[in-house]
Design a protein around this motif. Structure first.
Motif, PDB file in Angstrom:
ATOM      1  N   VAL A  91     -63.743   3.997  59.943  1.00  0.00           N
ATOM      2  CA  VAL A  91     -64.465   5.106  60.582  1.00  0.00           C
ATOM      3  C   VAL A  91     -64.352   6.359  59.721  1.00  0.00           C
ATOM      4  N   ALA A  92     -63.159   6.658  59.231  1.00  0.00           N
ATOM      5  CA  ALA A  92     -62.972   7.841  58.390  1.00  0.00           C
ATOM      6  C   ALA A  92     -63.790   7.731  57.102  1.00  0.00           C
ATOM      7  N   PHE A  93     -63.881   6.541  56.545  1.00  0.00           N
ATOM      8  CA  PHE A  93     -64.676   6.356  55.327  1.00  0.00           C
ATOM      9  C   PHE A  93     -66.155   6.637  55.598  1.00  0.00           C
ATOM     10  N   ILE A  94     -66.668   6.132  56.700  1.00  0.00           N
ATOM     11  CA  ILE A  94     -68.072   6.369  57.070  1.00  0.00           C
ATOM     12  C   ILE A  94     -68.315   7.859  57.305  1.00  0.00           C
ATOM     13  N   SER A  96     -66.615  10.353  56.134  1.00  0.00           N
ATOM     14  CA  SER A  96     -66.523  11.062  54.859  1.00  0.00           C
ATOM     15  C   SER A  96     -67.870  11.026  54.133  1.00  0.00           C
ATOM     16  N   GLY A  97     -68.489   9.857  54.142  1.00  0.00           N
ATOM     17  CA  GLY A  97     -69.821   9.738  53.544  1.00  0.00           C
ATOM     18  C   GLY A  97     -70.855  10.569  54.264  1.00  0.00           C
ATOM     19  N   GLU A  98     -70.766  10.596  55.596  1.00  0.00           N
ATOM     20  CA  GLU A  98     -71.701  11.434  56.371  1.00  0.00           C
ATOM     21  C   GLU A  98     -71.582  12.893  55.957  1.00  0.00           C
ATOM     22  N   MET A  99     -70.363  13.362  55.799  1.00  0.00           N
ATOM     23  CA  MET A  99     -70.160  14.769  55.444  1.00  0.00           C
ATOM     24  C   MET A  99     -70.587  15.066  54.010  1.00  0.00           C
ATOM     25  N   ALA A 100     -70.433  14.099  53.118  1.00  0.00           N
ATOM     26  CA  ALA A 100     -70.919  14.279  51.744  1.00  0.00           C
ATOM     27  C   ALA A 100     -72.438  14.409  51.747  1.00  0.00           C
ATOM     28  N   ILE A 101     -73.101  13.551  52.518  1.00  0.00           N
ATOM     29  CA  ILE A 101     -74.559  13.622  52.628  1.00  0.00           C
ATOM     30  C   ILE A 101     -74.976  14.939  53.281  1.00  0.00           C
ATOM     31  N   ALA A 102     -74.276  15.329  54.331  1.00  0.00           N
ATOM     32  CA  ALA A 102     -74.601  16.595  55.012  1.00  0.00           C
ATOM     33  C   ALA A 102     -74.495  17.763  54.052  1.00  0.00           C
ATOM     34  N   TYR A 103     -73.466  17.752  53.226  1.00  0.00           N
ATOM     35  CA  TYR A 103     -73.317  18.866  52.280  1.00  0.00           C
ATOM     36  C   TYR A 103     -74.441  18.875  51.255  1.00  0.00           C
ATOM     37  N   TRP A 104     -74.671  17.743  50.603  1.00  0.00           N
ATOM     38  CA  TRP A 104     -75.636  17.735  49.494  1.00  0.00           C
ATOM     39  C   TRP A 104     -77.084  17.835  49.952  1.00  0.00           C
ATOM     40  N   TRP A 105     -77.400  17.352  51.158  1.00  0.00           N
ATOM     41  CA  TRP A 105     -78.776  17.419  51.632  1.00  0.00           C
ATOM     42  C   TRP A 105     -79.074  18.702  52.391  1.00  0.00           C
ATOM     43  N   ALA A 122     -68.101  21.180  55.929  1.00  0.00           N
ATOM     44  CA  ALA A 122     -68.525  19.826  55.550  1.00  0.00           C
ATOM     45  C   ALA A 122     -67.668  19.293  54.405  1.00  0.00           C
ATOM     46  N   ILE A 123     -67.344  20.139  53.444  1.00  0.00           N
ATOM     47  CA  ILE A 123     -66.496  19.718  52.325  1.00  0.00           C
ATOM     48  C   ILE A 123     -65.098  19.372  52.826  1.00  0.00           C
ATOM     49  N   LEU A 124     -64.539  20.231  53.662  1.00  0.00           N
ATOM     50  CA  LEU A 124     -63.197  19.951  54.199  1.00  0.00           C
ATOM     51  C   LEU A 124     -63.183  18.662  55.008  1.00  0.00           C
ATOM     52  N   TYR A 125     -64.152  18.484  55.891  1.00  0.00           N
ATOM     53  CA  TYR A 125     -64.228  17.232  56.656  1.00  0.00           C
ATOM     54  C   TYR A 125     -64.340  16.039  55.720  1.00  0.00           C
ATOM     55  N   CYS A 126     -65.187  16.136  54.718  1.00  0.00           N
ATOM     56  CA  CYS A 126     -65.394  15.033  53.779  1.00  0.00           C
ATOM     57  C   CYS A 126     -64.072  14.591  53.155  1.00  0.00           C
ATOM     58  N   PHE A 127     -63.292  15.547  52.670  1.00  0.00           N
ATOM     59  CA  PHE A 127     -62.070  15.177  51.970  1.00  0.00           C
ATOM     60  C   PHE A 127     -60.921  14.843  52.919  1.00  0.00           C
ATOM     61  N   ILE A 128     -60.869  15.435  54.086  1.00  0.00           N
ATOM     62  CA  ILE A 128     -59.854  15.025  55.064  1.00  0.00           C
ATOM     63  C   ILE A 128     -60.129  13.600  55.517  1.00  0.00           C
ATOM     64  N   PHE A 129     -61.399  13.290  55.791  1.00  0.00           N
ATOM     65  CA  PHE A 129     -61.741  11.925  56.196  1.00  0.00           C
ATOM     66  C   PHE A 129     -61.491  10.929  55.068  1.00  0.00           C
ATOM     67  N   LEU A 130     -61.779  11.324  53.846  1.00  0.00           N
ATOM     68  CA  LEU A 130     -61.502  10.436  52.712  1.00  0.00           C
ATOM     69  C   LEU A 130     -59.999  10.166  52.617  1.00  0.00           C
ATOM     70  N   TYR A 131     -59.193  11.194  52.826  1.00  0.00           N
ATOM     71  CA  TYR A 131     -57.739  11.004  52.839  1.00  0.00           C
ATOM     72  C   TYR A 131     -57.326  10.053  53.953  1.00  0.00           C
ATOM     73  N   LEU A 132     -57.867  10.238  55.150  1.00  0.00           N
ATOM     74  CA  LEU A 132     -57.529   9.362  56.272  1.00  0.00           C
ATOM     75  C   LEU A 132     -57.955   7.914  56.008  1.00  0.00           C
ATOM     76  N   ALA A 133     -59.056   7.739  55.285  1.00  0.00           N
ATOM     77  CA  ALA A 133     -59.505   6.380  54.959  1.00  0.00           C
ATOM     78  C   ALA A 133     -58.461   5.638  54.129  1.00  0.00           C
ATOM     79  N   PHE A 134     -57.706   6.369  53.335  1.00  0.00           N
ATOM     80  CA  PHE A 134     -56.671   5.746  52.517  1.00  0.00           C
ATOM     81  C   PHE A 134     -55.290   5.798  53.159  1.00  0.00           C
ATOM     82  N   ALA A 135     -54.994   6.868  53.897  1.00  0.00           N
ATOM     83  CA  ALA A 135     -53.657   7.048  54.478  1.00  0.00           C
ATOM     84  C   ALA A 135     -53.498   6.353  55.823  1.00  0.00           C
ATOM     85  N   GLY A 136     -54.596   6.127  56.528  1.00  0.00           N
ATOM     86  CA  GLY A 136     -54.515   5.531  57.854  1.00  0.00           C
ATOM     87  C   GLY A 136     -54.357   6.594  58.934  1.00  0.00           C
TER      88      GLY A 136
END
Length: 154
Positions: A91-94, A96-105, A122-136
């Protein structure tokens, strides 16, 4: 003499590190859970605003398959799953991608700097979610609860 000074400084540094790290094994997984829960609650608010009009947005709900509608659905459902710590990594990985798209679009075309284009969240959410995708999800998550063996107790 220089080697002895270096050894003394290294030894002192190691003792200081040992003393300052005593909290990490116990509290790092718990603080990770706090980060996940607080981030997810604030993030989920964007979805509740779009779909449940809470807090009031002052406009009608978006169409489901519009960018805002689908994003709101991800924010609402994904945020709720992250609050619970259920399926945290995918979920966090998905999200994170949503927030990356939100930022760039949506944000980046407005201006170069995030503070100007409104994309800093959006940037903060993107990277916090990316961290959670790896950290659990941390110690206080349903993922951790279901992963425990029956004979384990906290």
């Amino acid at each position: 003499m220089a080697a002895q000074d270096t050894e003394l400084r290294t030894g002192a540094r190691n003792r200081l590190t040992e003393r300052s790290n005593w909290l990490a094994p116990v509290w790092a997984p718990r603080v990770l859970s706090i980060l996940r829960i607080v981030t997810a609650l604030i993030f989920m608010e964007h979805g509740t605003q779009k779909w449940l009009n809470f807090p009031p947005l002052g406009r009608a709900a978006p169409e489901l398959w519009s960018m805002s509608g689908f994003g709101g659905l991800l924010e609402l459902i994904g945020g709720a799953l992250l609050v619970l710590g259920l399926f945290t990594r995918p979920v966090a990985f998905i999200l994170s991608g949503e927030m990356a798209i939100a930022y760039w679009w949506s944000h980046a075309p407005r201006a170069l700097f995030p503070v100007v284009n409104g994309g800093d969240a959006a940037i903060l959410y993107c990277f916090i979610f990316l961290y959670l995708a790896f950290a659990g999800g941390g110690a206080w998550s349903l993922d951790a609860f279901f992963a425990r063996r029956p004979d384990e107790a906290e």
